[in-house]
Write an enzyme that holds these catalytic residues in place. Structure first.
Site, short mmCIF file in Angstrom:
data_model
loop_
_atom_site.label_atom_id
_atom_site.label_comp_id
_atom_site.label_asym_id
_atom_site.label_seq_id
_atom_site.Cartn_x
_atom_site.Cartn_y
_atom_site.Cartn_z
N ASP A 77 0.88 -1.16 0.00
CA ASP A 77 0.00 0.00 0.00
C ASP A 77 0.93 1.22 0.00
OD1 ASP A 77 -2.38 1.59 0.37
OD2 ASP A 77 -1.81 1.77 2.48
N THR A 81 -2.64 1.14 -4.53
CA THR A 81 -3.07 2.24 -3.67
C THR A 81 -4.44 2.79 -4.08
OG1 THR A 81 -2.43 4.45 -2.83
CG2 THR A 81 -1.67 3.89 -5.05
N ASN A 82 -5.32 2.92 -3.11
CA ASN A 82 -6.59 3.61 -3.31
C ASN A 82 -6.31 5.11 -3.30
OD1 ASN A 82 -7.95 1.16 -3.21
ND2 ASN A 82 -8.80 1.48 -1.17
N CYS A 136 -6.32 3.13 -7.71
CA CYS A 136 -7.75 3.27 -7.94
C CYS A 136 -8.10 4.74 -7.77
CB CYS A 136 -8.54 2.41 -6.96
SG CYS A 136 -10.32 2.75 -7.02
N TYR A 181 -5.91 13.85 3.03
CA TYR A 181 -5.39 13.38 1.75
C TYR A 181 -4.04 14.02 1.42
CZ TYR A 181 -10.02 11.42 1.18
OH TYR A 181 -11.17 10.72 1.38
N ASP A 204 0.71 9.49 6.17
CA ASP A 204 -0.67 9.55 5.70
C ASP A 204 -1.32 10.80 6.25
OD1 ASP A 204 -3.02 8.88 4.46
OD2 ASP A 204 -3.32 7.00 5.54
N SER A 205 -2.45 11.17 5.70
CA SER A 205 -3.19 12.33 6.18
C SER A 205 -4.68 12.09 5.98
CB SER A 205 -2.78 13.59 5.41
OG SER A 205 -3.65 14.66 5.72
N ASP A 206 -5.47 12.37 7.02
CA ASP A 206 -6.92 12.28 6.87
C ASP A 206 -7.44 13.34 5.89
OD1 ASP A 206 -7.15 10.10 8.58
OD2 ASP A 206 -7.43 11.36 10.36
N ASP A 219 0.04 5.09 1.04
CA ASP A 219 -0.10 6.03 2.15
C ASP A 219 -0.12 5.30 3.49
OD1 ASP A 219 -0.22 8.08 0.27
OD2 ASP A 219 -2.39 7.95 0.12
#
Length: 191
Positions: free
Chosen positions: A20, A63-64, A102, A32, A28-30, A22
């Site tokens: 994966d 990765t999504n 994706c 984005y 990572d970040s909530d 992020d």
């Protein structure tokens, strides 16, 4: 720099690692990761990919990226981030064989958004593998692990990104758990 694709020479699923992005390779970040400036790779993850590559592992990324569908960034920006990732890995002496992403939102009904297996299917096709049985799937969320398990991969949870939260929720079944990608790389290289 484009990721290499179609490296079909002598690939075996047991020497393939799907990561994966992020939370595994970068912070990572909530909110984005919407730009190259917001993309902050973990130095230990870049070096881990390079070490794994030098030890004969083929690395792919699944990765999504629903921020595309949400309009937070476009595919050109996403490509810039992935180019930077590939350049950093290359400078460290490693290679990323394929990046599958994706761009859809959670309600778009696509087949590629993890936990569905479309991204892993793309990787399997790109690497010209008969299956992903015994490949490794490394993520920081349950949906990463579920996608890997559905394709016969060995699931690995890292505690970076959302990994600690995922671990705290429990019920991870057969997943192996490591502090970060570097610790997982150490495990594979030593064993």
């Amino acid at each position: 720099m484009q990721p290499l694709s179609g490296q079909s020479h002598d690939l075996t699923p047991s020497k393939v690692i799907i990561l994966d992005r992020d939370g595994v390779l970068n912070e990572d970040s909530d909110d984005y990761i919407k730009s190259l400036d917001e993309w902050r790779p973990y130095a230990q993850a870049i070096e881990a990919i390079a070490r794994l590559t030098r030890h004969g592992w083929t690395i792919a990324i699944a990765t999504n990226q629903s921020g595309v569908a949400r309009g937070y960034y476009d595919e050109t920006t996403l490509q810039m981030i992935h180019d930077d990732l590939c350049e950093r890995v290359s400078a460290a002496g490693g290679t990323i064989a394929h990046i599958a992403y994706c761009p859809h939102g959670p309600d778009d009904g696509c087949e590629c958004r993890k936990p569905k297996t479309g991204l892993l299917d793309q990787i399997q096709h790109s690497l010209k593998l008969d299956s992903l049985q015994n490949a490794w799937m490394v993520g920081d969320s349950r949906r990463d692990l579920e996608a890997g398990i559905a394709k016969g991969c060995h699931p690995v949870l890292v505690r970076t990104g959302k990994g600690r939260r995922t671990e705290a929720r429990g019920s991870l079944g057969q997943a192996r758990i490591f502090d970060d990608l570097a610790a997982f790389a150490d495990y594979l290289i030593e064993n």
